[in-house]
Design an enzyme around this catalytic site. Structure first.
Site, PDB file in Angstrom:
ATOM      1  N   CYS A  75     -11.620   3.222  -3.377  1.00  0.00           N
ATOM      2  CA  CYS A  75     -10.399   3.707  -2.724  1.00  0.00           C
ATOM      3  C   CYS A  75      -9.220   3.619  -3.679  1.00  0.00           C
ATOM      4  O   CYS A  75      -9.063   2.636  -4.395  1.00  0.00           O
ATOM      5  CB  CYS A  75     -10.091   2.889  -1.472  1.00  0.00           C
ATOM      6  SG  CYS A  75     -11.130   3.288  -0.082  1.00  0.00           S
ATOM      7  N   MET A 111     -10.058   5.834   5.221  1.00  0.00           N
ATOM      8  CA  MET A 111     -10.548   4.473   5.004  1.00  0.00           C
ATOM      9  C   MET A 111      -9.525   3.437   5.449  1.00  0.00           C
ATOM     10  O   MET A 111      -9.884   2.379   5.970  1.00  0.00           O
ATOM     11  CB  MET A 111     -10.939   4.256   3.541  1.00  0.00           C
ATOM     12  CG  MET A 111     -12.144   5.073   3.107  1.00  0.00           C
ATOM     13  SD  MET A 111     -13.601   4.867   4.163  1.00  0.00           S
ATOM     14  CE  MET A 111     -13.896   3.124   3.984  1.00  0.00           C
ATOM     15  N   ASP A 126     -12.004 -13.503  15.925  1.00  0.00           N
ATOM     16  CA  ASP A 126     -11.656 -14.809  15.356  1.00  0.00           C
ATOM     17  C   ASP A 126     -10.809 -15.642  16.312  1.00  0.00           C
ATOM     18  O   ASP A 126     -11.042 -16.837  16.476  1.00  0.00           O
ATOM     19  CB  ASP A 126     -10.909 -14.632  14.034  1.00  0.00           C
ATOM     20  CG  ASP A 126     -10.481 -15.959  13.444  1.00  0.00           C
ATOM     21  OD1 ASP A 126     -11.364 -16.825  13.229  1.00  0.00           O
ATOM     22  OD2 ASP A 126      -9.275 -16.150  13.212  1.00  0.00           O
TER      23      ASP A 126
END
Length: 161
Positions: A75, A111, A126
């Site tokens: 990228c 992306m 998390d």
């Protein structure tokens, strides 16, 4: 359509975008986190010990979009002009995530939008894993992209859940 991340010898390379025109580019990605209904209710009512889950996930997703080139080897680093995360609570136990990323540049932000959604979902996991290890992250996909040589893309059908 030819894959452009490989040279003539089949080795990986970063695509040279020097000759491309700068255009406004926008990408929208979506994904979701499925969880126990009790977990979703605790998120909604602010009863997660680590704090405001969606606020933290929003910041994490935006930060991730800006760091995509550090995570995905081919990228290009981009000067993102906008990044936004939206969350929809869908009872009994789903949070849908939408990431929208914008840039004026020579390469797209698909992306970056996908990374934003992925990291926002991981952040939700998390922050809630102490109370719900059964959470499932899924259906992360590009929904739409505009700008650039390949033109406008819109996903034709939603994933059935």
């Amino acid at each position: 359509m030819e894959l452009t991340h490989f040279d003539e010898e089949g080795r990986a390379r970063m695509v040279d975008v020097s000759d491309k025109s700068e255009t406004m580019r926008v990408a929208t990605a979506r994904g979701k986190v499925e969880m126990q209904p009790e977990t979703l209710e605790r998120i909604r009512s602010g009863q997660i010990a680590k704090g405001d889950v969606l606020a933290v996930a929003q910041v994490a997703g935006i930060m991730a979009a800006k760091q995509t080139s550090q995570l995905i080897p081919m990228c290009h680093p981009l000067a993102i002009t906008g990044a936004k995360l939206n969350f929809e609570i869908v009872p009994p136990g789903t949070i849908e995530i939408e990431g929208i990323v914008k840039v004026t540049g020579k390469t797209g932000v698909e992306m970056e939008a996908l990374t934003a959604v992925s990291v926002a979902a991981l952040t939700i996991y998390d922050m809630c894993k102490a109370i719900d290890k059964t959470m499932v992250i899924g259906e992360i996909r590009l929904m739409e992209k505009t700008g650039g040589k390949s033109g406008h893309f819109v996903r034709k059908e939603e994933i059935d859940g």
